[in-house]
Design an enzyme around this catalytic site. Structure first.
Site, PDB file in Angstrom:
ATOM      1  CD  GLU A   1     -13.546  23.348  -4.415  1.00 22.87           C
ATOM      2  OE1 GLU A   1     -14.057  22.236  -4.703  1.00 22.87           O
ATOM      3  OE2 GLU A   1     -13.362  24.235  -5.259  1.00 22.87           O
TER       4      GLU A   1
ATOM      5  CG  HIS B   1     -18.043  33.844  -8.293  1.00 21.45           C
ATOM      6  ND1 HIS B   1     -18.912  32.847  -8.660  1.00 21.45           N
ATOM      7  CD2 HIS B   1     -16.818  33.430  -8.720  1.00 21.45           C
ATOM      8  CE1 HIS B   1     -18.242  31.893  -9.297  1.00 21.45           C
ATOM      9  NE2 HIS B   1     -16.977  32.214  -9.344  1.00 21.45           N
TER      10      HIS B   1
HETATM   11  C1  LIG Z   1     -16.308  24.597  -6.590  1.00 18.21           C
HETATM   12  C2  LIG Z   1     -15.504  25.556  -7.367  1.00 18.21           C
HETATM   13  N1  LIG Z   1     -14.175  25.546  -7.231  1.00 18.21           N
HETATM   14  C3  LIG Z   1     -13.421  26.400  -7.943  1.00 18.21           C
HETATM   15  C4  LIG Z   1     -13.990  27.288  -8.793  1.00 18.21           C
HETATM   16  C5  LIG Z   1     -13.123  28.235  -9.632  1.00 18.21           C
HETATM   17  N2  LIG Z   1     -13.180  27.787 -11.014  1.00 18.21           N
HETATM   18  C6  LIG Z   1     -14.008  28.344 -11.905  1.00 18.21           C
HETATM   19  S1  LIG Z   1     -13.959  27.586 -13.374  1.00 18.21           S
HETATM   20  C7  LIG Z   1     -12.805  26.476 -12.857  1.00 18.21           C
HETATM   21  C8  LIG Z   1     -12.253  25.441 -13.789  1.00 18.21           C
HETATM   22  C9  LIG Z   1     -13.214  24.358 -14.107  1.00 18.21           C
HETATM   23  O1  LIG Z   1     -12.657  23.514 -15.042  1.00 18.21           O
HETATM   24  P1  LIG Z   1     -13.526  22.523 -15.901  1.00 18.21           P
HETATM   25  O2  LIG Z   1     -14.540  21.857 -15.050  1.00 18.21           O
HETATM   26  O3  LIG Z   1     -12.609  21.644 -16.637  1.00 18.21           O
HETATM   27  O4  LIG Z   1     -14.352  23.444 -16.894  1.00 18.21           O
HETATM   28  P2  LIG Z   1     -13.811  24.388 -18.055  1.00 18.21           P
HETATM   29  O5  LIG Z   1     -13.672  25.757 -17.455  1.00 18.21           O
HETATM   30  O6  LIG Z   1     -12.553  23.834 -18.565  1.00 18.21           O
HETATM   31  O7  LIG Z   1     -14.900  24.398 -19.064  1.00 18.21           O
HETATM   32  C10 LIG Z   1     -12.467  26.726 -11.539  1.00 18.21           C
HETATM   33  C11 LIG Z   1     -11.475  25.966 -10.792  1.00 18.21           C
HETATM   34  C12 LIG Z   1     -15.384  27.296  -8.885  1.00 18.21           C
HETATM   35  N3  LIG Z   1     -16.038  28.154  -9.657  1.00 18.21           N
HETATM   36  N4  LIG Z   1     -16.110  26.407  -8.176  1.00 18.21           N
END
Ligand SMILES: Cc1ncc(C[n+]2csc(CCOP(=O)(O)OP(=O)(O)O)c2C)c(N)n1
Ligand SMILES: Cc1ncc(C[n+]2csc(CCOP(=O)(O)OP(=O)(O)O)c2C)c(N)n1
Ligand SMILES: [Mg+2]
Ligand SMILES: [Mg+2]
Lengths: 354, 316, 354, 316
Positions: free
Chosen positions: A66, A135
């Site tokens: 971000e 959130h």
């Molecule tokens: C800083 C931030 N950006 C975006 C989000 C929205 N978001 C929630 S889970 C996620 C995906 C994260 O992917 P990963 O780190 O690969 O973990 P996974 O869900 O695959 O276990 C996103 C983009 C968030 N919660 N926090």
């Protein structure tokens, strides 16, 4: 709200989507970036279909970065593009504060007018269904504190589209604060592109007994509260500031001059918030000579809990708004609406997912 | 494989407990009793089970919003977790956390965060405290592939490496962030090479080989206890469920069931279960089902927090 | 301000330094981290010598990684340590907002009271000598907006030491906002460790005609303004809130009840700031029955320029404070102090470097 | 060396202009006419001079608060820069920027930032705009070694590499951040190896060899114009002056004059100057001194902004 033809009932998210689409059609330099803007959910529908219409050069996801992505959007804006950068929750803007506060807000001034940052940051405030601490935050007041930024808070589908288009046309960084629980609400929205002017509060409903200023999702709650109050013979004037910064406080001051009472209902914490700013401006107003009765409602001064039993008392509700207004009108009032009277249809319906 | 027997059972019990708890959550979910968004890690359980196996009670782990497995593998209280999902006062955070912010300070489960990546430096901070206090505990921090894109990940690794902190970084690379494939987010797949440039051991596990993962983690956890500093593990894996919620979503078009099939064939829960003496397994399974039933019971019968408790815990 | 013995005149930075040192002596779990805390300049003297006294395990610099370093400090605090994390400018806190707002502020609540975050964040507000847009911001109001954080603003050497010690002893994240231009100012400071209580505004000077609430470096400016006002027969009461959050507004309300006039002078922008909060609380106060005359002064609603000709009009000054106060006392007043009368010695002296 | 002749002169003129301007600034400084903190890059000028030499007017550069050299090398207006340092209305930002935020939009000088590292993604954003507009301009972004520790650097490199953006990242590694040595801040010195893991060309220049640097930059700038994506250069160098201010500070104890001597022996300003035909050099030097004198004159005789202009440029 509009004299344009071709009004249709549109959901808030559809209006946001149409605003983005028409802004992109209007100007080739507009593009849309942000995590998940191009997936099959399309930011809860608000970007759905845009990648098909405009292609992956103009609609693309980003890495989870971000901070830098905000800098990238700012840089592209300086170089003549008009980015719309989307964040699915406002809480995540805390990762971009440095770029927003130290670069986006300051560049036009700091560089002596030689550059502009026509950047739109779209963010959604979450609520309910266990969104919890990280959130759910409405952080608009932080941005309103900083000269050089603008921040708008559409409370309905009509404004959602008009403010989006105006935000893209504006030559400054504009943060658009949307609200997840409004996404399913409907309003009449013209088909044509149109813009909603910044810096003009809207009187939603006229009244003489008390002025209620409500922000973002609190507008709907205040309308419900006003209905309850009307049954009790109290006639509330409801004002939606529409833009948090620049803030049109004159409209509010004029209303309070008439009613002598002011209740501000924010979708945020009170301390050092826009509710304090509005309260202060009314208190400092030259056009108001009497001592005004003022109260503020907003998030409880706690972190947002997930469990409904606590979340219910964390947020202002039609009930707490109606009671506060009633007490401002007459401190000896003991009336309270029933729970049933207060329930807002759209809140009953929301069940996630995010 | 004989020498692995006791650990086989222990690992199976962990994997099975996590699998079955998440399946139970998915089952209950449509009833709306669970007042929280849930991010299931079905199919990925073997990673945290293997890596946490050799940790001691005084060691720390940090997971993410997809953290049921990490919480349970470290010995987090199942009753308190289930009650937390239900929003009950008996929950591990008294109903303030939901599924995304699990915590069990007594068991060394660091509170989890729903802002991706933010748990990483917090975990490093625990490792710093360990070093300052001259203890020989260790920290294991789990993260998704998406989390490694956040700047604070690079910042954290660098700091941990400079100070030789006792922390193991584990990337559970399911190649998805929500629905976005890794190719759109990573310039190259060379994360272990990148981590090695910080002067720390770095290894990729492209297969769900629970024993290799277990061995590697064990070796490096021991190294860390000797003050030899951090290590990095990347485990390629596959998420069976939708990003958030109780369902599968192969019908949504963003990924195909085909890629999943290969992974399901290698399901550690199945293969490990099959490798056990059926009687032993039956005993373990029974114990797990009893625990789960008890936890659900506990959650259902616990009270919600009273509205008056809203202001509890704002300041310490 | 103190009944303790062994008072000596100490400079502000020496008082900060002594506060850190005694806090570290008092408790082995206290440590000091941050860019440049261990170099030969020692954060403008405020950390000088500490690495020699406590060693590099307890006093160390970090990479330029404000975001993660804040997370590291938070994590260490959760694990039982008491970190003091130093930033040479408050503007850089924008890089740490996610950790401060989404983790530090929320952990105790979000984790149901099972963890604590006894973290101290020291930051310095810059001013003058070309500090400009990104080295001058007083951003305390952003933090005061967030439940779970505390923020204090020592306006003198005595408070600088006492608040530092109290901040370290507090079990919550506390942000200490220091001010660069105060670093050379002196006050009597006891040798012993002592603490200044949070949440107690201090009446700096009694008066009946107008209440001036001044924050951080503005306290000194207000004192100067009050001297000028006194020459004109206007007797100002000056209040220093000392802690921005928790804010003791009761002391302010009581004063305004007496004076009927309120001027708030902040070292920050006004919009959605603590000045608005104070104004709002007074306006909403039950103990004040009359309509109060209120005004706010602070940063001009612009980015901070570097050139002195613009910077001079960007900040409140003894002159602008005195004029505003005089006009609140009587709108027909035309008196203006001369420039010479207004000059504050410490401002004339400051010539950098940073 | 004959083939290098014309470029020798051009490079010398750039290096000499920057050196002499900064020396002039240091000389004026004690008079207090310069109303701004100044971060001098004396000794490091050769890097930006060499790298920017082959850029076109439409290309962009982005420097830091230590940016006089980058600004001048790209053709930024010297009069406007000097006036800016004096806080005058004729300054490149009308007195709002000082030395730390130089900008010259007409010459493709992106506004510089005093918050370390923040210019990096902004520069990447310019490269994104170039790609979106299907232009074949390029961007060069300069940063200190300290800046590479900021998370946004890692985030920026990854994004630029994914999208094959036309941007050259240049790390001017003077091994200091203020007074802190690199060993306290970098886990290892392997930054070029780390950058290579993003799938981009990465090279380290351990010596102040202006021609090698020039060649490498030229080659990769051409590559970038063909859409082949970013590259990374690390130039080990030495800062002669104190971090901020007009003086040297070898007496302060945090570094020794000895390490400086080796670098001063290799001073590019000297060696390049000596390699030129003395007549040519004299002509260049004279031109430079005239320019500087004129700029100082311009700055001294320009008016300060009027107080009424305070609210100009808050919003566009
Ligand atoms: C800083 C931030 N950006 C975006 C989000 C929205 N978001 C929630 S889970 C996620 C995906 C994260 O992917 P990963 O780190 O690969 O973990 P996974 O869900 O695959 O276990 C996103 C983009 C968030 N919660 N926090
Ligand atoms: C984000 C941020 N943190 C800290 C500072 C204070 N600071 C100013 S310059 C500097 C050193 C930067 O070092 P480097 O990037 O190597 O550049 P150099 O000064 O050596 O050219 C620091 C720490 C800052 N301006 N911004
Ligand atoms: Mg993933
Ligand atoms: Mg450096």
């Amino acid at each position: 709200m509009s004299t344009l033809d071709n009004n249709r009932l549109l959901k808030y998210y559809e209006a946001v989507n149409e605003g983005c689409e028409q802004a992109m059609q209007e100007d080739d330099s507009v593009f849309l970036m942000g995590l998940d803007v191009d997936d099959h959910k399309g930011i809860q529908g608000s970007t759905l279909g845009l990648v098909d219409k405009f292609g992956p050069e103009r609609v693309f996801t980003t890495p989870l970065s971000e901070d830098a992505m905000t800098g990238v959007a700012i840089g592209a804006a300086m170089a003549g593009q008009r980015p719309i950068h989307v964040h699915i929750r406002m809480d995540f803007l805390m990762l971009c504060m440095n770029q927003l506060v130290n670069i986006a807000a300051k560049s036009h001034y700091m560089y002596g007018g030689t550059v502009q940052v026509p950047l739109v940051v779209r963010t959604i405030v979450g609520k309910s269904w266990g969104q919890g601490a990280q959130h759910s935050q409405g952080l608009h007041s932080m941005f309103a504190h900083i000269p050089g930024l603008k921040i708008v808070a559409p409370s309905n589908a009509y404004d959602a589209k008009g403010l989006m288009i105006q935000a893209v046309r504006d030559n400054n960084p504009v943060i658009v604060m949307e609200h997840r629980l409004l996404y399913g609400t409907e309003a009449y929205v013209p088909k044509e592109p149109y813009s909603v002017e910044f810096g003009k509060s809207r009187v939603i409903k006229n009244g003489n007994d008390i002025t209620i200023v409500a922000i973002s999702s609190m507008v709907a709650e205040a309308i419900k509260a006003a209905e309850l109050l009307a049954e009790q013979g109290m006639n509330a004037e409801i004002i939606d500031p529409v833009t948090i910064s620049p803030l049109d406080s004159t409209t509010i001051e004029k209303s309070v001059k008439k009613t002598g009472r002011l209740l501000i209902v924010d979708n945020a914490w009170l301390n050092c918030g826009i509710s304090a700013e509005i309260s202060a401006r009314v208190a400092e107003s030259d056009i108001i000579t009497q001592k005004v009765k003022i109260r503020r409602l907003g998030f409880a001064a706690t972190t947002c809990p997930t469990t409904p039993s606590l979340e219910n008392v964390f947020y202002p509700s039609p009930k707490s708004i109606a009671i506060a207004a009633s007490l401002l009108c007459d401190p000896s009032n003991t009336w309270e609406p029933t729970e049933q009277q207060c329930e807002l249809a759209y809140q009953k319906n929301f069940k996630g997912p995010f | 494989m004989n020498e692995y027997k006791p650990v086989d059972v222990r690992l199976y019990e962990k994997v099975a407990l996590i699998r079955r708890v998440e399946e139970a959550i998915a089952e209950i979910y449509p009833s709306d009793k669970i007042k929280s968004p849930v991010h299931l890690a079905i199919g990925q359980e073997y990673i945290c089970a293997a890596i946490i196996e050799e940790l001691l009670a005084t060691d720390y782990v940090c997971g993410t919003y997809r953290g049921h497995g990490v919480y349970l593998a470290k010995g987090g209280d199942l009753n308190a977790m289930m009650a937390e999902l239900y929003g009950k006062k008996t929950g591990c955070a008294e109903g303030r956390a939901g599924s995304m912010h699990l915590v069990d300070a007594k068991q060394g489960v660091i509170g989890m965060s729903a802002v991706v990546g933010t748990g990483i430096p917090v975990a490093v901070g625990h490792a710093l405290a360990i070093k300052q206090k001259k203890q020989n505990d260790v920290v294991v921090v789990f993260m998704g592939d998406g989390a490694t894109e956040e700047g604070c990940f690079s910042e954290s690794i660098n700091f941990a490496a400079i100070h030789k902190l006792p922390i193991l970084f584990v990337c559970e690379n399911n190649q998805l962030a929500i629905h976005e494939p890794i190719e759109k987010r990573w310039a190259t797949p060379k994360i272990k090479e990148r981590m090695a440039t910080y002067g720390i051991p770095a290894h990729q596990f492209s297969e769900p080989d629970i024993f290799s993962i277990y061995d590697y983690a064990k070796t490096h956890i021991e190294r860390m206890r000797q003050g030899e500093g951090p290590a990095f593990m990347e485990c390629i894996t596959h998420r069976w469920s939708e990003h958030v919620g109780p369902n599968e979503d192969y019908d949504q078009g963003y990924r195909s069931i085909e890629e999943s099939i290969a992974w399901r064939k290698k399901d550690v829960f199945l293969s490990l279960g099959q490798s056990l003496d059926p009687e032993v397994r039956a005993m373990v399974d029974k114990r797990i089902e009893q625990k789960i039933a008890a936890a659900i019971d506990f959650a259902e019968n616990s009270p919600f927090p009273e509205p008056e408790e809203l202001y509890k815990y704002v300041y310490a």
